[in-house]
Design an enzyme around this catalytic site. Structure first.
Site, mmCIF file in Angstrom:
data_model
loop_
_atom_site.group_PDB
_atom_site.id
_atom_site.type_symbol
_atom_site.label_atom_id
_atom_site.label_comp_id
_atom_site.label_asym_id
_atom_site.label_seq_id
_atom_site.Cartn_x
_atom_site.Cartn_y
_atom_site.Cartn_z
ATOM 1 N N LYS A 95 1.068 -1.740 0.126
ATOM 2 C CA LYS A 95 -0.110 -0.222 -0.285
ATOM 3 C C LYS A 95 0.810 1.093 -0.323
ATOM 4 O O LYS A 95 0.468 2.465 -0.591
ATOM 5 C CB LYS A 95 -0.822 -0.193 1.289
ATOM 6 N N ASP A 96 2.189 1.380 0.275
ATOM 7 C CA ASP A 96 3.229 2.210 0.507
ATOM 8 C C ASP A 96 3.343 2.355 -0.920
ATOM 9 O O ASP A 96 4.008 3.322 -1.721
ATOM 10 C CB ASP A 96 4.396 1.945 1.056
ATOM 11 N N ARG A 143 -7.207 8.445 3.937
ATOM 12 C CA ARG A 143 -8.135 7.677 3.329
ATOM 13 C C ARG A 143 -9.278 7.469 4.711
ATOM 14 O O ARG A 143 -10.114 7.547 4.472
ATOM 15 C CB ARG A 143 -7.711 6.687 2.424
ATOM 16 N N ARG A 144 -8.547 7.153 5.882
ATOM 17 C CA ARG A 144 -9.496 7.172 6.787
ATOM 18 C C ARG A 144 -9.592 8.381 7.596
ATOM 19 O O ARG A 144 -11.545 8.460 7.764
ATOM 20 C CB ARG A 144 -8.458 6.930 7.831
ATOM 21 N N ARG A 161 0.759 10.389 13.078
ATOM 22 C CA ARG A 161 2.471 10.129 12.396
ATOM 23 C C ARG A 161 2.926 9.214 13.049
ATOM 24 O O ARG A 161 3.034 8.786 14.179
ATOM 25 C CB ARG A 161 3.015 10.887 11.864
ATOM 26 N N ARG A 167 2.381 4.983 17.374
ATOM 27 C CA ARG A 167 1.491 5.980 17.602
ATOM 28 C C ARG A 167 0.325 5.113 18.268
ATOM 29 O O ARG A 167 -0.053 5.731 19.275
ATOM 30 C CB ARG A 167 0.396 5.298 15.821
ATOM 31 N N CYS A 254 -1.265 10.852 -2.090
ATOM 32 C CA CYS A 254 -1.542 11.263 -1.079
ATOM 33 C C CYS A 254 -1.739 11.536 -0.271
ATOM 34 O O CYS A 254 -2.664 12.634 0.376
ATOM 35 C CB CYS A 254 -0.006 10.905 0.088
#
Length: 319
Positions: A95-96, A143-144, A161, A167, A254
């Site tokens: 996904k990166d 997205r979230r 981040r 986190r 992004c």
């Protein structure tokens, strides 16, 4: 093939970021290669490479990714090392990964996919619905953020981040009341003690390629290609072919809140996709099926359909 196998004297060099999750993924790749080719662990060397996205000052300041760069934040230095032949292969969270690789490199090996779902992380709540009006929610994912604000525009979403451990510490320190992580990462790190609740894709469609490990190599490196073929998972490739085609056609970055998930049922592929405004005020989505071999074409056609539905002005925030 036997003459080309790596040895302790000439190990296969595996490039990776240095976060605990990135290292877990690199060791999973190494272990699969060891088992597939009956090799000792010292026939491989894990090479840790610091990327722009790992800059501690930027992480601690919670600077949004879009202010620093794009998806290449977590891959550029690793790919440069591979072009120089400092490493032989690179292990990534798919996904990166940008949808186009640098000249001379190819992303064509995928490990069996982990759980694709997002996890709601909180010590005092078990779902988004439990949060009080105005609750502080931490996430670095555009997205979230957009998905949350689409459902709960009253929430106060702040930048959050860092790697999984960073986190979770911010959550413990009271920076936010809850956050979100990929369930795949928690599983790979064996973090059973985290107060996590899995979110069904119907409630929060995951990021493109979430839960999938991919391995990049030089196109002309036939030794690496032969080694990796033994651990490649075709089902994951079929699913990601559709998802990444959808992302590429939407020009995902992004700066663009995009979600998508492909699933297989016998010879059929189901693709769900959505794109949102960053503030969550509008979302357009689609859900279609096709034969598995047509997955990439479905991804492109679904993206075209959503772009047409979005109409003029939907992406005006990007200008």
């Amino acid at each position: 093939m036997t003459a080309q196998l790596p040895t302790p004297a000439s190990p296969l060099k595996i490039g990776t970021r240095g976060s605990p999750l990135a290292l877990a993924q690199a060791y999973e790749t190494r272990n699969r290669l060891m088992a597939a080719h009956d090799l000792p662990d010292d026939a491989f060397e894990i090479v840790v490479i610091t990327t722009t996205g790992d800059n501690r000052a930027m992480i601690e300041a919670d600077r949004p990714l879009k202010e620093i760069g794009n998806k290449g934040l977590f891959t550029k230095e690793i790919e440069e090392a591979m072009v120089r032949s400092d490493i032989d292969i690179a292990v990534h969270s798919t996904k990166d990964m940008p949808t186009v690789q640098p000249a001379g490199l190819i992303l064509d090996t995928f490990l069996p996919r982990e759980d694709v779902r997002d996890a709601f992380i909180s010590a005092g709540a078990t779902s988004i619905a439990d949060l009080a009006t105005g609750a502080i929610v931490g996430t670095s994912s555009l997205r979230r953020r957009a998905q949350l604000l689409n459902r709960r525009p009253d929430l106060n979403v702040v930048e959050f981040r860092g790697n999984v451990q960073t986190r979770l510490k911010k959550l413990t320190d009271g920076v936010a009341e809850c956050t979100f992580l990929a369930l795949a990462g928690l599983n790979r790190l064996d973090m059973d003690g985290v107060p996590a609740t899995a979110i069904p894709p119907e409630d929060m469609l995951p990021a493109i390629a979430q839960g999938a490990i991919s391995i990049e190599r030089r196109i002309d490196d036939t030794r690496a290609a032969d080694l990796l073929a033994a651990i490649h998972d075709q089902e994951t490739e079929q699913r990601l072919r559709a998802e990444r085609a959808f992302l590429a056609a939407l020009d995902g970055s992004c700066e663009t809140p995009i979600a998508g998930l492909a699933e297989l049922d016998g010879p059929t592929l189901r693709l769900r996709g959505e794109v949102l405004r960053p503030d969550g005020t509008e979302v357009i989505r689609d859900d279609q099926t096709c034969p598995i071999e047509d997955g990439a074409e479905l991804g492109r056609s679904m993206a075209a359909k959503l772009l047409e539905q979005a109409g003029q002005g939907f992406f005006e925030w990007r200008s």
